[in-house]
Design a protein around this motif. Structure first.
Motif, PDB file in Angstrom:
ATOM      1  N   GLN A  22      -4.061  -2.377  12.561  1.00 28.49           N
ATOM      2  CA  GLN A  22      -3.067  -1.887  13.514  1.00 28.49           C
ATOM      3  C   GLN A  22      -1.954  -1.116  12.802  1.00 28.49           C
ATOM      4  O   GLN A  22      -1.676  -1.346  11.617  1.00 28.49           O
ATOM      5  CB  GLN A  22      -2.444  -3.084  14.256  1.00 28.49           C
ATOM      6  N   HIS A  23      -1.312  -0.227  13.534  1.00 29.00           N
ATOM      7  CA  HIS A  23      -0.170   0.541  13.004  1.00 29.00           C
ATOM      8  C   HIS A  23       0.736   0.845  14.207  1.00 29.00           C
ATOM      9  O   HIS A  23       0.821   1.975  14.683  1.00 29.00           O
ATOM     10  CB  HIS A  23      -0.685   1.824  12.364  1.00 29.00           C
ATOM     11  N   PRO A  24       1.407  -0.230  14.731  1.00 27.56           N
ATOM     12  CA  PRO A  24       2.106  -0.055  16.007  1.00 27.56           C
ATOM     13  C   PRO A  24       3.213   0.994  15.995  1.00 27.56           C
ATOM     14  O   PRO A  24       3.389   1.709  16.991  1.00 27.56           O
ATOM     15  CB  PRO A  24       2.661  -1.449  16.311  1.00 27.56           C
ATOM     16  N   SER A  25       3.971   1.122  14.905  1.00 32.27           N
ATOM     17  CA  SER A  25       5.056   2.117  14.924  1.00 32.27           C
ATOM     18  C   SER A  25       4.479   3.532  14.959  1.00 32.27           C
ATOM     19  O   SER A  25       5.020   4.417  15.630  1.00 32.27           O
ATOM     20  CB  SER A  25       6.011   1.927  13.741  1.00 32.27           C
ATOM     21  N   GLN A  26       3.351   3.754  14.267  1.00 35.74           N
ATOM     22  CA  GLN A  26       2.698   5.065  14.327  1.00 35.74           C
ATOM     23  C   GLN A  26       2.197   5.339  15.747  1.00 35.74           C
ATOM     24  O   GLN A  26       2.343   6.434  16.283  1.00 35.74           O
ATOM     25  CB  GLN A  26       1.521   5.110  13.340  1.00 35.74           C
ATOM     26  N   SER A  27       1.618   4.298  16.361  1.00 31.89           N
ATOM     27  CA  SER A  27       1.082   4.477  17.701  1.00 31.89           C
ATOM     28  C   SER A  27       2.195   4.853  18.679  1.00 31.89           C
ATOM     29  O   SER A  27       2.048   5.781  19.497  1.00 31.89           O
ATOM     30  CB  SER A  27       0.384   3.184  18.144  1.00 31.89           C
ATOM     31  N   HIS A  53      -1.495  14.811  13.978  1.00 28.88           N
ATOM     32  CA  HIS A  53      -2.144  14.173  12.821  1.00 28.88           C
ATOM     33  C   HIS A  53      -1.117  13.172  12.281  1.00 28.88           C
ATOM     34  O   HIS A  53       0.041  13.540  12.093  1.00 28.88           O
ATOM     35  CB  HIS A  53      -2.476  15.235  11.770  1.00 28.88           C
ATOM     36  N   PRO A  54      -1.520  11.918  12.038  1.00 31.57           N
ATOM     37  CA  PRO A  54      -0.525  10.954  11.555  1.00 31.57           C
ATOM     38  C   PRO A  54      -0.022  11.282  10.153  1.00 31.57           C
ATOM     39  O   PRO A  54       1.051  10.817   9.760  1.00 31.57           O
ATOM     40  CB  PRO A  54      -1.276   9.615  11.569  1.00 31.57           C
ATOM     41  N   ALA A  55      -0.807  12.090   9.411  1.00 29.87           N
ATOM     42  CA  ALA A  55      -0.496  12.449   8.022  1.00 29.87           C
ATOM     43  C   ALA A  55      -0.529  11.187   7.126  1.00 29.87           C
ATOM     44  O   ALA A  55      -0.365  10.091   7.638  1.00 29.87           O
ATOM     45  CB  ALA A  55       0.823  13.178   7.926  1.00 29.87           C
ATOM     46  N   PRO A  56      -0.739  11.316   5.831  1.00 29.43           N
ATOM     47  CA  PRO A  56      -0.840  12.583   5.113  1.00 29.43           C
ATOM     48  C   PRO A  56      -2.085  13.376   5.525  1.00 29.43           C
ATOM     49  O   PRO A  56      -3.123  12.785   5.822  1.00 29.43           O
ATOM     50  CB  PRO A  56      -0.926  12.156   3.639  1.00 29.43           C
ATOM     51  N   VAL A  57      -1.932  14.703   5.525  1.00 25.21           N
ATOM     52  CA  VAL A  57      -3.029  15.602   5.900  1.00 25.21           C
ATOM     53  C   VAL A  57      -3.775  16.015   4.637  1.00 25.21           C
ATOM     54  O   VAL A  57      -3.144  16.346   3.631  1.00 25.21           O
ATOM     55  CB  VAL A  57      -2.472  16.874   6.584  1.00 25.21           C
ATOM     56  N   ILE A  99       6.374  -4.724   6.918  1.00 22.91           N
ATOM     57  CA  ILE A  99       5.343  -5.013   5.902  1.00 22.91           C
ATOM     58  C   ILE A  99       4.144  -4.099   6.096  1.00 22.91           C
ATOM     59  O   ILE A  99       3.633  -3.961   7.218  1.00 22.91           O
ATOM     60  CB  ILE A  99       4.850  -6.483   5.999  1.00 22.91           C
ATOM     61  N   ARG A 100       3.697  -3.500   5.011  1.00 19.56           N
ATOM     62  CA  ARG A 100       2.387  -2.822   5.002  1.00 19.56           C
ATOM     63  C   ARG A 100       1.491  -3.545   4.002  1.00 19.56           C
ATOM     64  O   ARG A 100       1.895  -3.826   2.880  1.00 19.56           O
ATOM     65  CB  ARG A 100       2.510  -1.358   4.604  1.00 19.56           C
ATOM     66  N   SER A 101       0.265  -3.815   4.444  1.00 20.81           N
ATOM     67  CA  SER A 101      -0.688  -4.542   3.599  1.00 20.81           C
ATOM     68  C   SER A 101      -2.071  -3.930   3.734  1.00 20.81           C
ATOM     69  O   SER A 101      -2.415  -3.387   4.783  1.00 20.81           O
ATOM     70  CB  SER A 101      -0.724  -6.014   4.041  1.00 20.81           C
ATOM     71  N   GLU A 112       0.889  -1.161   0.000  1.00 18.91           N
ATOM     72  CA  GLU A 112       0.000   0.000   0.000  1.00 18.91           C
ATOM     73  C   GLU A 112       0.923   1.206   0.000  1.00 18.91           C
ATOM     74  O   GLU A 112       2.006   1.167   0.581  1.00 18.91           O
ATOM     75  CB  GLU A 112      -0.815   0.000   1.303  1.00 18.91           C
ATOM     76  N   ASN A 113       0.482   2.294  -0.626  1.00 17.26           N
ATOM     77  CA  ASN A 113       1.356   3.462  -0.731  1.00 17.26           C
ATOM     78  C   ASN A 113       1.715   4.017   0.647  1.00 17.26           C
ATOM     79  O   ASN A 113       0.929   3.948   1.584  1.00 17.26           O
ATOM     80  CB  ASN A 113       0.677   4.556  -1.557  1.00 17.26           C
ATOM     81  N   SER A 114       2.911   4.586   0.720  1.00 14.42           N
ATOM     82  CA  SER A 114       3.391   5.170   1.972  1.00 14.42           C
ATOM     83  C   SER A 114       4.543   6.107   1.666  1.00 14.42           C
ATOM     84  O   SER A 114       5.394   5.785   0.838  1.00 14.42           O
ATOM     85  CB  SER A 114       3.879   4.053   2.896  1.00 14.42           C
ATOM     86  N   THR A 115       4.564   7.231   2.317  1.00 14.71           N
ATOM     87  CA  THR A 115       5.751   8.101   2.268  1.00 14.71           C
ATOM     88  C   THR A 115       6.476   8.030   3.602  1.00 14.71           C
ATOM     89  O   THR A 115       7.656   7.686   3.682  1.00 14.71           O
ATOM     90  CB  THR A 115       5.333   9.561   1.977  1.00 14.71           C
ATOM     91  N   ARG A 116       5.766   8.335   4.702  1.00 14.69           N
ATOM     92  CA  ARG A 116       6.384   8.420   6.019  1.00 14.69           C
ATOM     93  C   ARG A 116       6.914   7.073   6.511  1.00 14.69           C
ATOM     94  O   ARG A 116       8.091   6.933   6.849  1.00 14.69           O
ATOM     95  CB  ARG A 116       5.376   8.933   7.069  1.00 14.69           C
ATOM     96  N   THR A 117       6.014   6.098   6.597  1.00 13.68           N
ATOM     97  CA  THR A 117       6.386   4.844   7.260  1.00 13.68           C
ATOM     98  C   THR A 117       7.489   4.126   6.484  1.00 13.68           C
ATOM     99  O   THR A 117       8.453   3.627   7.067  1.00 13.68           O
ATOM    100  CB  THR A 117       5.142   3.954   7.410  1.00 13.68           C
ATOM    101  N   HIS A 118       7.345   4.085   5.157  1.00 15.45           N
ATOM    102  CA  HIS A 118       8.328   3.372   4.330  1.00 15.45           C
ATOM    103  C   HIS A 118       9.716   4.013   4.480  1.00 15.45           C
ATOM    104  O   HIS A 118      10.708   3.352   4.819  1.00 15.45           O
ATOM    105  CB  HIS A 118       7.869   3.401   2.864  1.00 15.45           C
TER     106      HIS A 118
HETATM  107  N1   CP Z   1       1.197   8.052   8.809  1.00 15.99           N
HETATM  108  C1   CP Z   1       1.458   7.164   7.836  1.00 15.99           C
HETATM  109  O1   CP Z   1       1.342   5.941   8.005  1.00 15.99           O
HETATM  110  O2   CP Z   1       1.846   7.739   6.656  1.00 15.99           O
HETATM  111  P1   CP Z   1       2.248   6.941   5.342  1.00 15.99           P
HETATM  112  O3   CP Z   1       0.980   6.287   4.817  1.00 15.99           O
HETATM  113  O4   CP Z   1       2.798   7.979   4.391  1.00 15.99           O
HETATM  114  O5   CP Z   1       3.245   5.912   5.714  1.00 15.99           O
END
Ligand code: CP
Length: 316
Positions: free
Chosen positions: A137-142, A264-268, A107-109, A54-60
């Motif tokens: 769940q999103h433990p690293s964000q939490s 805000h976890p973003a993206p905003v 892994i993001r799914s 799944e797309n990601s900027t921050r987490t990846h």
């Molecule tokens: N907050 C967050 O998970 O952002 P990404 O989807 O860009 O990783």
């Protein structure tokens, strides 16, 4: 500052439900130490791979930055060019990269709970960090959220914290509400009431945003996840109307408590959850959250490396 009572050692970090309040505080402590410049020494070259379906900027990028800061070698993985497009399962893909020599994977799914069968598979020995599963769940964000709140206030117990927005699709809300409650915060919810489902009611009450803004220490806004809502809902959606009814406007920001912060976890979606002019305002900790994410992910990776005896610890 709290003390870590034991070195963190987790085979996998996939759900906040697996972590006690003490574990979370220990991860925060460890992340703070990495932020202050702590380094680790590896016993041998260690290889990490990031699988983002799944797309990601921050987490990846944050996982990759964390891995590089820890001295790990990062192996490339492009889902669209992997043999999963030929029908290979995720489990077989993991066994393949494990055989090639990968030690840890993030892994993001899109699939809720995808990790459950993987952590129970006796033939998968690599460390798995869940980088977000569907609306689960999103433990690293939490943990980066907890770190940001802890850094700001020096404690979490007793704080009033509101999560406002698209609750029903939010893995951040699901990951945060339980741990915030365990850490002694008072949790409230806001946003469209149809998104306040019964799983949230166990943790706190829903209130209109105008009743929340004057009382909260933390106003955490959640993105409207247009990719997960129906075409009809998207067709009828107005950014201006949403912001006026449920979002942070300049007028509401003026009513926040002096010490209160915006998260805000973003993206905003600028102008939807939060007025464009407030995204970088003095109260905003949105980019601090992203910065802290690197150190939390270093702590997560470190804990999985320690579980595999890959770190030179003080007693070695
Ligand atoms: N907050 C967050 O998970 O952002 P990404 O989807 O860009 O990783």
């Amino acid at each position: 500052m709290m003390q870590v009572t034991r070195p963190l050692s987790f085979e996998n970090v996939v759900s906040m439900e697996d972590l006690s309040a003490d574990d979370v505080m220990s991860f925060i402590q460890e992340a703070c130490e990495f932020k202050q410049g702590k380094h680790i020494q590896l016993k041998r070259p260690v290889y990490a791979l990031n699988m983002f379906f799944e797309n990601s900027t921050r987490t990846h990028n944050s996982f990759e930055m964390a891995e590089r800061k820890l001295g790990l070698q990062v192996v490339n993985f492009d889902p669209s060019h992997s043999s999963m497009s030929k029908g290979e399962t995720l489990a077989d893909t993991l066994k393949t990269v494990q055989a090639i020599g990968v030690d840890v994977v993030a892994i993001r799914s899109k699939i809720n709970d995808y990790y459950k069968e993987l952590v129970e598979d006796p033939n998968i020995h690599m460390g798995i960090a869940n980088a977000g599963d569907g609306s689960g769940q999103h433990p690293s964000q939490s943990m980066l959220d907890m770190m940001t709140i802890y850094e700001e206030f020096g404690h979490i117990e007793g704080l009033n914290i509101a999560m406002v927005g698209d609750l029903s699709h939010s893995r951040v809300a699901r990951s945060d509400m339980e741990v915030l409650t365990e850490l002694g915060a008072h949790v409230y919810f806001g946003g469209p009431k149809k998104w306040f489902t019964k799983d949230f009611a166990k943790y706190g009450q829903w209130m209109p945003i105008d009743d929340l803004v004057d009382h909260m220490d933390v106003m955490m806004f959640l993105r409207v996840q247009h990719e997960r809502i129906s075409d009809d809902e998207n067709d009828g959606f107005s950014a201006e109307a949403y912001n006026a009814k449920y979002g942070l406007t300049e007028e509401r920001e003026q009513r926040m408590l002096p010490q209160a912060i915006i998260m805000h976890p973003a993206p905003v979606n600028r102008g939807v959850e939060i007025a464009d002019s407030l995204v970088e305002c003095d109260r905003s900790r949105i980019f601090t959250q992203m910065h802290n994410g690197v150190f939390v992910r270093m702590a997560i990776m470190e804990s999985m490396l320690r579980a595999r005896n890959l770190i030179v610890d003080d007693e070695d």
